[in-house]
Design a protein around this motif. Structure first.
Motif, PDB file in Angstrom:
ATOM      1  N   MET A  31     -18.813 -43.644 -16.213  1.00 33.99           N
ATOM      2  CA  MET A  31     -19.744 -42.952 -16.612  1.00 33.99           C
ATOM      3  C   MET A  31     -18.825 -41.769 -15.222  1.00 33.99           C
ATOM      4  N   ASN A  32     -19.905 -40.792 -15.690  1.00 31.80           N
ATOM      5  CA  ASN A  32     -19.238 -39.707 -15.271  1.00 31.80           C
ATOM      6  C   ASN A  32     -20.233 -38.512 -14.449  1.00 31.80           C
ATOM      7  N   ALA A  33     -21.015 -37.801 -13.663  1.00 34.09           N
ATOM      8  CA  ALA A  33     -22.195 -37.134 -12.763  1.00 34.09           C
ATOM      9  C   ALA A  33     -21.284 -35.497 -12.923  1.00 34.09           C
ATOM     10  N   LYS A  34     -21.789 -34.341 -12.978  1.00 33.29           N
ATOM     11  CA  LYS A  34     -21.629 -33.621 -12.428  1.00 33.29           C
ATOM     12  C   LYS A  34     -22.900 -32.499 -11.911  1.00 33.29           C
ATOM     13  N   SER A  35     -23.258 -32.371 -11.144  1.00 33.17           N
ATOM     14  CA  SER A  35     -23.956 -30.926 -10.417  1.00 33.17           C
ATOM     15  C   SER A  35     -25.295 -31.562 -10.237  1.00 33.17           C
ATOM     16  N   VAL A  36     -25.585 -33.273 -10.269  1.00 31.54           N
ATOM     17  CA  VAL A  36     -26.974 -33.476 -10.774  1.00 31.54           C
ATOM     18  C   VAL A  36     -27.446 -33.160  -8.985  1.00 31.54           C
ATOM     19  N   ASN A  37     -28.953 -32.945  -9.323  1.00 32.15           N
ATOM     20  CA  ASN A  37     -29.803 -32.484  -8.409  1.00 32.15           C
ATOM     21  C   ASN A  37     -31.255 -32.961  -8.583  1.00 32.15           C
ATOM     22  N   LEU A  38     -31.425 -33.546  -7.525  1.00 27.98           N
ATOM     23  CA  LEU A  38     -33.310 -33.842  -7.457  1.00 27.98           C
ATOM     24  C   LEU A  38     -34.084 -33.569  -6.471  1.00 27.98           C
ATOM     25  N   TRP A  39     -35.216 -33.590  -7.179  1.00 30.09           N
ATOM     26  CA  TRP A  39     -36.475 -33.196  -6.332  1.00 30.09           C
ATOM     27  C   TRP A  39     -37.503 -33.888  -6.585  1.00 30.09           C
ATOM     28  N   TYR A  40     -38.347 -34.624  -5.405  1.00 27.28           N
ATOM     29  CA  TYR A  40     -39.252 -35.140  -5.448  1.00 27.28           C
ATOM     30  C   TYR A  40     -40.448 -34.075  -5.120  1.00 27.28           C
ATOM     31  N   GLY A  41     -41.367 -33.825  -6.370  1.00 26.26           N
ATOM     32  CA  GLY A  41     -41.955 -33.500  -5.740  1.00 26.26           C
ATOM     33  C   GLY A  41     -41.397 -31.877  -5.474  1.00 26.26           C
ATOM     34  N   ASP A  42     -41.360 -30.793  -4.707  1.00 24.11           N
ATOM     35  CA  ASP A  42     -40.783 -29.511  -4.115  1.00 24.11           C
ATOM     36  C   ASP A  42     -39.796 -30.312  -3.000  1.00 24.11           C
ATOM     37  N   ALA A  43     -39.095 -31.667  -2.601  1.00 27.18           N
ATOM     38  CA  ALA A  43     -38.049 -31.714  -1.516  1.00 27.18           C
ATOM     39  C   ALA A  43     -37.766 -32.349  -2.632  1.00 27.18           C
ATOM     40  N   GLN A  44     -35.810 -31.094  -1.963  1.00 23.62           N
ATOM     41  CA  GLN A  44     -35.058 -31.600  -3.014  1.00 23.62           C
ATOM     42  C   GLN A  44     -34.444 -32.969  -2.036  1.00 23.62           C
ATOM     43  N   ALA A  45     -34.098 -34.123  -2.871  1.00 25.09           N
ATOM     44  CA  ALA A  45     -33.083 -34.997  -2.278  1.00 25.09           C
ATOM     45  C   ALA A  45     -31.717 -35.421  -2.481  1.00 25.09           C
ATOM     46  N   LEU A  46     -31.162 -34.555  -3.984  1.00 22.79           N
ATOM     47  CA  LEU A  46     -29.911 -34.596  -4.220  1.00 22.79           C
ATOM     48  C   LEU A  46     -29.198 -32.728  -4.054  1.00 22.79           C
ATOM     49  N   PHE A  47     -28.063 -32.815  -3.922  1.00 21.79           N
ATOM     50  CA  PHE A  47     -27.673 -31.485  -4.172  1.00 21.79           C
ATOM     51  C   PHE A  47     -26.546 -31.271  -4.734  1.00 21.79           C
ATOM     52  N   ASP A  48     -26.446 -31.095  -5.577  1.00 25.51           N
ATOM     53  CA  ASP A  48     -25.392 -30.314  -6.490  1.00 25.51           C
ATOM     54  C   ASP A  48     -23.714 -31.739  -6.497  1.00 25.51           C
ATOM     55  N   VAL A  49     -24.683 -33.276  -6.660  1.00 24.99           N
ATOM     56  CA  VAL A  49     -23.693 -34.113  -6.384  1.00 24.99           C
ATOM     57  C   VAL A  49     -23.189 -34.847  -7.636  1.00 24.99           C
ATOM     58  N   SER A  50     -21.576 -34.368  -7.617  1.00 20.56           N
ATOM     59  CA  SER A  50     -20.149 -35.061  -8.778  1.00 20.56           C
ATOM     60  C   SER A  50     -19.986 -35.621  -8.924  1.00 20.56           C
ATOM     61  N   LEU A  51     -19.648 -37.036  -9.508  1.00 17.88           N
ATOM     62  CA  LEU A  51     -19.183 -38.324  -9.242  1.00 17.88           C
ATOM     63  C   LEU A  51     -18.078 -38.893 -10.213  1.00 17.88           C
ATOM     64  N   GLU A  52     -16.933 -38.982 -10.624  1.00 22.79           N
ATOM     65  CA  GLU A  52     -16.453 -39.284 -11.619  1.00 22.79           C
ATOM     66  C   GLU A  52     -16.577 -41.187 -10.960  1.00 22.79           C
ATOM     67  N   ILE A  53     -17.099 -42.928 -12.347  1.00 22.79           N
ATOM     68  CA  ILE A  53     -17.345 -43.890 -11.469  1.00 22.79           C
ATOM     69  C   ILE A  53     -16.506 -44.285 -12.955  1.00 22.79           C
ATOM     70  N   PHE A  54     -15.249 -45.863 -12.479  1.00 20.55           N
ATOM     71  CA  PHE A  54     -14.367 -45.666 -13.000  1.00 20.55           C
ATOM     72  C   PHE A  54     -14.385 -47.021 -13.802  1.00 20.55           C
ATOM     73  N   ASP A  55     -13.733 -47.875 -14.619  1.00 17.93           N
ATOM     74  CA  ASP A  55     -14.797 -48.927 -15.291  1.00 17.93           C
ATOM     75  C   ASP A  55     -13.794 -50.338 -14.337  1.00 17.93           C
ATOM     76  N   LYS A  56     -14.388 -51.491 -14.752  1.00 15.33           N
ATOM     77  CA  LYS A  56     -13.933 -52.440 -14.080  1.00 15.33           C
ATOM     78  C   LYS A  56     -12.664 -52.446 -12.312  1.00 15.33           C
ATOM     79  N   SER A  57     -13.708 -51.767 -11.483  1.00 15.34           N
ATOM     80  CA  SER A  57     -14.088 -51.760 -10.138  1.00 15.34           C
ATOM     81  C   SER A  57     -15.023 -51.427  -9.539  1.00 15.34           C
ATOM     82  N   VAL A  58     -15.041 -51.599  -8.056  1.00 21.31           N
ATOM     83  CA  VAL A  58     -16.180 -51.639  -7.573  1.00 21.31           C
ATOM     84  C   VAL A  58     -16.119 -50.047  -6.542  1.00 21.31           C
ATOM     85  N   THR A  59     -17.966 -48.938  -6.499  1.00 15.98           N
ATOM     86  CA  THR A  59     -17.654 -47.809  -5.741  1.00 15.98           C
ATOM     87  C   THR A  59     -18.738 -48.345  -5.155  1.00 15.98           C
TER      88      THR A  59
END
Length: 278
Positions: A31-59
């Motif tokens: 899985m690969n997340a790039k520049s993820v931002n999230l808002w609950y209503g007007d409140a921003q909870a995630l800011f520009d999160v990018s993360l690579e997640i690899f198979d057959k391992s624990v992150t």
């Protein structure tokens, strides 16, 4: 407040590469997340999160309470879709495919990306029916025999079958907390997910049950991509190969677990893992 002791993790010795030796196989990106931002209503909870997640391992995702760990985890199986007022931007892909594309059915996605929650939540059904539910609704079993095989295999893989094999028709809610959590894991893996998300899976469990779940994680990573949220840095050190540190909705640093705990590059990570805040 008394500072927590620093977590000591011994970095494994890397053997010198011998002439003619094949290179070490690199983990496959799942899985690969790039520049993820999230808002609950007007409140921003995630800011520009990018993360690579690899198979057959624990992150492992670590950080103080309210830093965005669980919010980000729920982005990976679109569990935030059910929360009113949530808005997400960015790009999250599973095997290269956009999981937020209009043609993606969230129910089918959650069969590929399973989730185990902080508090064990077995259905008010028998132990057997808890595990059989997913395969039945997804049409994975063509006969009663097939369904029974899936249930036994899933309970065995979750390390629970020997404890409940004579009680399969009893309510899942009658099990102990640790057994209920392993039942929820059996339920999640019964549909053959490719990714398993675990949100504080041991926070409500005693040390013995926690040890069983951690052993199970170690076994499951041989065939699954796993992402766990944990407040326990000791647990992250024990079970994960990569660790991501979140703070105030931002991904501060991600690296091999041994490096995060012994030689982080960001001072905020250093302060957190040595107990100066959090």
């Amino acid at each position: 407040m008394e500072a927590r002791p620093a977590i000591r993790v011994e970095a494994p010795a890397v053997p010198a590469k011998k002439e003619g030796q094949l290179p070490v196989e690199q983990p496959e990106l799942k899985m690969n997340a790039k520049s993820v931002n999230l808002w609950y209503g007007d409140a921003q909870a995630l800011f520009d999160v990018s993360l690579e997640i690899f198979d057959k391992s624990v992150t492992a995702l670590i950080g103080p309470s309210g830093c965005g760990k669980s919010t980000f985890l729920r982005c990976l199986d679109r569990m935030n879709d059910v929360i009113e007022g949530v808005r997400i931007t960015g790009d999250i892909r599973l095997d290269g495919d956009d999981i937020y594309a209009p043609n993606v059915d969230p129910v089918q996605l959650r069969a590929r990306v399973g989730m185990v929650f902080q508090k064990p939540n077995p259905f008010p059904k028998s132990i057997f029916e808890n595990v059989a539910y997913g395969p039945r609704i997804h049409g994975l079993a063509t006969s009663k025999t097939d369904l029974e095989e899936i249930v036994v295999h899933s309970l065995t893989k979750a390390g629970l079958f020997e404890e409940v094999k004579d009680r399969l028709q009893e309510p899942g809610t009658g099990l102990s907390g640790g057994q209920q959590q392993r039942l929820c894991i059996a339920r999640a893996i019964s549909v053959n997910p490719e990714v398993l998300l675990m949100d504080e899976p041991c926070s409500a469990l005693d040390p013995i049950a926690t040890a069983k779940i951690e052993t199970l994680m170690d076994e499951l990573k041989e065939s699954l991509c796993m992402v766990i949220v944990t407040h326990s840095m000791q647990q992250a050190a024990r079970v994960s190969q990569r660790t991501a540190f979140f703070h105030l909705g931002k991904l501060v640093e991600v690296d091999e677990t041994t490096r995060i705990f012994t030689n982080p590059t960001d001072q905020r990570t250093q302060d957190y893992v040595t107990g100066r805040f959090g």
